[in-house]
Scaffold this active site. Structure first.
Site, PDB file in Angstrom:
ATOM      1  N   SER A 167      17.264  -1.562 -26.176  1.00 54.61           N
ATOM      2  CA  SER A 167      17.527  -0.141 -26.335  1.00 54.61           C
ATOM      3  C   SER A 167      18.447   0.026 -27.528  1.00 54.61           C
ATOM      4  O   SER A 167      19.324  -0.802 -27.773  1.00 54.61           O
ATOM      5  CB  SER A 167      18.191   0.389 -25.061  1.00 54.61           C
ATOM      6  OG  SER A 167      18.947   1.545 -25.359  1.00 54.61           O
ATOM      7  N   THR A 225       0.896  -1.157   0.000  1.00 53.37           N
ATOM      8  CA  THR A 225       0.000   0.000   0.000  1.00 53.37           C
ATOM      9  C   THR A 225       0.933   1.205   0.000  1.00 53.37           C
ATOM     10  O   THR A 225       2.030   1.135   0.576  1.00 53.37           O
ATOM     11  CB  THR A 225      -0.908   0.052   1.240  1.00 53.37           C
ATOM     12  OG1 THR A 225      -0.086   0.228   2.405  1.00 53.37           O
ATOM     13  CG2 THR A 225      -1.735  -1.224   1.402  1.00 53.37           C
ATOM     14  N   HIS A 226       0.552   2.262  -0.676  1.00 52.73           N
ATOM     15  CA  HIS A 226       1.417   3.450  -0.847  1.00 52.73           C
ATOM     16  C   HIS A 226       2.761   3.057  -1.466  1.00 52.73           C
ATOM     17  O   HIS A 226       3.772   3.727  -1.245  1.00 52.73           O
ATOM     18  CB  HIS A 226       1.673   4.165   0.484  1.00 52.73           C
ATOM     19  CG  HIS A 226       0.426   4.427   1.280  1.00 52.73           C
ATOM     20  ND1 HIS A 226      -0.263   5.609   1.207  1.00 52.73           N
ATOM     21  CD2 HIS A 226      -0.269   3.636   2.134  1.00 52.73           C
ATOM     22  CE1 HIS A 226      -1.331   5.557   2.005  1.00 52.73           C
ATOM     23  NE2 HIS A 226      -1.361   4.349   2.569  1.00 52.73           N
ATOM     24  N   ASN A 237      13.473  -4.015 -22.209  1.00 53.80           N
ATOM     25  CA  ASN A 237      12.423  -3.122 -21.714  1.00 53.80           C
ATOM     26  C   ASN A 237      11.027  -3.741 -21.819  1.00 53.80           C
ATOM     27  O   ASN A 237      10.729  -4.445 -22.782  1.00 53.80           O
ATOM     28  CB  ASN A 237      12.454  -1.806 -22.501  1.00 53.80           C
ATOM     29  CG  ASN A 237      13.745  -1.049 -22.270  1.00 53.80           C
ATOM     30  OD1 ASN A 237      14.305  -1.095 -21.173  1.00 53.80           O
ATOM     31  ND2 ASN A 237      14.238  -0.387 -23.290  1.00 53.80           N
ATOM     32  N   GLU A 253       4.369  -0.946 -21.040  1.00 58.51           N
ATOM     33  CA  GLU A 253       4.390   0.523 -21.092  1.00 58.51           C
ATOM     34  C   GLU A 253       3.392   1.061 -22.111  1.00 58.51           C
ATOM     35  O   GLU A 253       2.701   2.054 -21.873  1.00 58.51           O
ATOM     36  CB  GLU A 253       5.796   1.012 -21.431  1.00 58.51           C
ATOM     37  CG  GLU A 253       6.787   0.768 -20.317  1.00 58.51           C
ATOM     38  CD  GLU A 253       8.200   1.081 -20.764  1.00 58.51           C
ATOM     39  OE1 GLU A 253       8.621   2.227 -20.577  1.00 58.51           O
ATOM     40  OE2 GLU A 253       8.867   0.188 -21.319  1.00 58.51           O
ATOM     41  N   LYS A 283     -17.730   7.626 -34.762  1.00 61.14           N
ATOM     42  CA  LYS A 283     -17.241   6.310 -35.167  1.00 61.14           C
ATOM     43  C   LYS A 283     -15.758   6.090 -34.900  1.00 61.14           C
ATOM     44  O   LYS A 283     -15.371   5.064 -34.341  1.00 61.14           O
ATOM     45  CB  LYS A 283     -17.573   6.067 -36.635  1.00 61.14           C
ATOM     46  CG  LYS A 283     -18.976   5.536 -36.811  1.00 61.14           C
ATOM     47  CD  LYS A 283     -19.436   5.641 -38.215  1.00 61.14           C
ATOM     48  CE  LYS A 283     -20.655   6.505 -38.401  1.00 61.14           C
ATOM     49  NZ  LYS A 283     -20.869   7.676 -37.597  1.00 61.14           N
ATOM     50  N   GLN A 319     -21.172  12.029 -36.950  1.00 63.64           N
ATOM     51  CA  GLN A 319     -20.288  11.192 -37.779  1.00 63.64           C
ATOM     52  C   GLN A 319     -18.942  10.994 -37.079  1.00 63.64           C
ATOM     53  O   GLN A 319     -18.248  10.013 -37.335  1.00 63.64           O
ATOM     54  CB  GLN A 319     -20.096  11.864 -39.142  1.00 63.64           C
ATOM     55  CG  GLN A 319     -19.211  11.112 -40.097  1.00 63.64           C
ATOM     56  CD  GLN A 319     -19.335  11.625 -41.511  1.00 63.64           C
ATOM     57  OE1 GLN A 319     -20.376  11.494 -42.152  1.00 63.64           O
ATOM     58  NE2 GLN A 319     -18.282  12.255 -42.003  1.00 63.64           N
ATOM     59  N   LYS A 359      19.929  -3.379 -21.997  1.00 61.04           N
ATOM     60  CA  LYS A 359      18.512  -3.160 -21.685  1.00 61.04           C
ATOM     61  C   LYS A 359      17.575  -4.207 -22.274  1.00 61.04           C
ATOM     62  O   LYS A 359      17.745  -4.681 -23.390  1.00 61.04           O
ATOM     63  CB  LYS A 359      18.068  -1.781 -22.209  1.00 61.04           C
ATOM     64  CG  LYS A 359      18.644  -0.615 -21.455  1.00 61.04           C
ATOM     65  CD  LYS A 359      18.219  -0.544 -20.002  1.00 61.04           C
ATOM     66  CE  LYS A 359      16.809  -0.021 -19.846  1.00 61.04           C
ATOM     67  NZ  LYS A 359      16.706   1.412 -20.129  1.00 61.04           N
TER      68      LYS A 359
HETATM   69  N1  ARG Z   1     -22.020   9.121 -42.437  1.00 62.02           N
HETATM   70  C1  ARG Z   1     -23.061   9.583 -41.613  1.00 62.02           C
HETATM   71  C2  ARG Z   1     -22.706   9.421 -40.135  1.00 62.02           C
HETATM   72  O1  ARG Z   1     -21.843   8.691 -39.892  1.00 62.02           O
HETATM   73  C3  ARG Z   1     -24.322   8.826 -41.890  1.00 62.02           C
HETATM   74  C4  ARG Z   1     -25.569   9.566 -41.576  1.00 62.02           C
HETATM   75  C5  ARG Z   1     -25.688  10.706 -42.500  1.00 62.02           C
HETATM   76  N2  ARG Z   1     -26.945  11.365 -42.375  1.00 62.02           N
HETATM   77  C6  ARG Z   1     -27.166  12.561 -42.872  1.00 62.02           C
HETATM   78  N3  ARG Z   1     -28.317  13.049 -42.701  1.00 62.02           N
HETATM   79  N4  ARG Z   1     -26.229  13.232 -43.465  1.00 62.02           N
HETATM   80  O2  ARG Z   1     -23.274  10.023 -39.260  1.00 62.02           O
END
Ligand code: ARG
Length: 472
Positions: A287, A159-160, A295, A300, A335, A332, A293
């Site tokens: 290294s 601990t610590h 590593n 990391e 994603k 958009q 070394k």
């Molecule tokens: N490529 C767009 C996105 O990932 C798809 C939806 C687009 N819709 C629109 N009304 N432009 O959000």
């Protein structure tokens, strides 16, 4: 200024395609192409439903299905041409289908890219979570195995980052198995909430067509434990929210933080100062300058990559916080953050597992460290408690013993009974037995403690839970 060919979304209303820099700025095909399987799956389910309600006939449905089959084969083979001018995966696939199959022009009936993309990400997320959960099982196996390969090894628990009390190495490993078990459960929770079909929400306001949303949901596996369809109940919510992605990125960030702490322990353990473990050459790096070394770069990098995974969560929350209802193009940007969390966390889980599989324990270094009698100072207090002394007083007495042993330069376990009794007459001739490490470990009998029987029981329980097969 050059302009790109017009994507389907601009036909009719627009005089031509977008300016080239606009197309380059707004395309998402460079990253959302990876949703192609889910997009096709969703489209085929939608088409099946359109046939059921009489929008297309069975010949058209078959043509759409075989058109997508051919396209899928080309994507698999790497011969399909993705066109940035068509913006995203949805329009690329629909445009190409329609070029090959006239019925493709009916596919988008009562559907918008807004509910389409919401559907695709949910389908994608379900798959990703299942894959990540199985990687977590693999890492748990590696943790359990490392402990099971070294059943006798005791190390100081900290601990610590100060030596505290002795624990079995297996106990330390199983602490991480427990932590990532909760990550596994959080992911299951997230998958459950994502497992609701948004298709039919349209752009924002559903459709005037008599869609059979339940059929689509069932075809795509959006069902409860009794096989009943699960569909979103508000069309605006269906296209506007990404809370399931935020949850995923939050669960991913927490998992990444757990991995980062495990990585930190490994980094400490391989240092010369600790020397508890060694990592096989294939899992370390050298290294460029210092020939001696070796590593622990995997650990990391795992620690380092947790930063971007945390960043992805913050990005998503920030992305969503000011958006008016409902879909906004900002979304958009969700994603790449979600993809990055999925890819990064999955790789970290896998590599940390592989690293542990290629880690050996220096039992002698561990033995030396665990032989520090100060680790049993609390046991010494418990000894006095068992003789009837109140714990607060015992704590004080043992503090005095430790102080004197330091002053005299004499380790705790080498003080004579007389010396102990000088400090407090409650000490008896049996005081030396406190410092027998094997006995001390056996004394820790309660559930959750790092005792000999308990840790063996825990290792066996984990092995049973994870199944007999070794990591793939
Ligand atoms: N490529 C767009 C996105 O990932 C798809 C939806 C687009 N819709 C629109 N009304 N432009 O959000």
């Amino acid at each position: 200024m050059s302009s790109s060919p017009a994507p389907v979304s601009r036909s009719g209303r627009f005089a031509g395609g977008p300016a080239a820099d606009v197309a380059a700025f707004s395309e998402s095909i460079s990253f959302d192409w990876r949703l192609w399987r889910h997009d096709i799956r969703g489209s085929v389910a939608h088409a099946t439903m359109l046939k059921r309600i009489g929008v297309i006939d069975s010949t058209e449905l078959r043509a759409i299905e075989s058109g997508f089959k051919a396209i899928a084969a080309e994507i698999e083979a790497g011969t399909f041409e993705w066109k940035p001018a068509l913006e995203d995966v949805h329009m690329n696939l629909e445009a190409e289908l329609t070029r090959r199959v006239p019925a493709g022009a009916r596919l988008h009936t009562a559907r918008s890219r807004n509910d389409q993309v919401a559907l695709d990400i949910r389908l994608w997320l379900r798959d990703e979570i299942a894959a990540l959960q199985s990687e977590i099982r693999g890492l748990q196996k590696s943790l359990v195995e490392l402990g099971a390969r070294n059943p006798e090894v005791v190390i100081p628990g900290y601990t610590h980052l100060q030596r505290a009390q002795p624990v079995y190495l297996a106990h330390h490993c199983l602490a991480y198995a427990e932590m990532i078990e909760r990550d596994h459960a959080r992911l299951a929770d997230c998958a459950d909430r994502a497992n609701v079909c948004p298709l039919g929400s349209g752009a924002i306001a559903g459709s005037t067509m008599p869609l059979d949303r339940a059929l689509v949901a069932k075809l795509l596996g959006f069902v409860d434990s009794k096989g009943r369809a699960r569909i979103t109940q508000n069309s605006m919510d269906g296209v506007a929210d990404r809370d399931f992605l935020v949850e995923f990125c939050a669960a991913g960030a927490l998992l990444a933080v757990h991995l980062s702490r495990l990585a930190e322990d490994v980094i400490l353990w391989v240092s010369s100062e600790f020397g508890f473990v060694r990592i096989a050459d294939a899992y370390t790096t050298g290294s460029s300058l210092m020939p001696q070394k070796k590593n622990p770069d995997i650990a990391e990098l795992t620690r380092g990559k947790s930063a971007r995974v945390i960043g992805n969560l913050v990005s998503l929350l920030t992305l969503m916080k000011g958006l008016p209802m409902t879909y906004n193009r900002d979304m958009q940007e969700d994603k790449e953050r979600a993809f990055d969390t999925a890819d990064t966390v999955r790789a970290c889980v896998r590599l940390m597992g592989a690293l542990l599989d290629h880690t050996t324990v220096d039992t002698e270094a561990c033995r030396k460290a665990a032989a520090d009698p100060l680790l049993l100072a609390t046991d010494l207090a418990d000894y006095l408690v068992k003789k009837g002394m109140p714990f607060r007083q015992a704590h004080h007495v043992v503090g005095a013993v430790v102080g004197l042993s330091e002053k005299w330069g004499k380790p705790l376990d080498q003080l004579t009974v007389a010396e102990f009794r000088d400090i407090d007459p409650a000490f008896g001739p049996d005081v030396a037995s406190v410092f027998k490490l094997g006995k001390a470990m056996a004394r820790r009998r309660i559930t959750g403690a790092p005792g000999t029987t308990e840790v063996r029981r825990q290792v066996a329980a984990w092995k049973k839970r994870l199944g007999p097969q070794p990591r793939g």
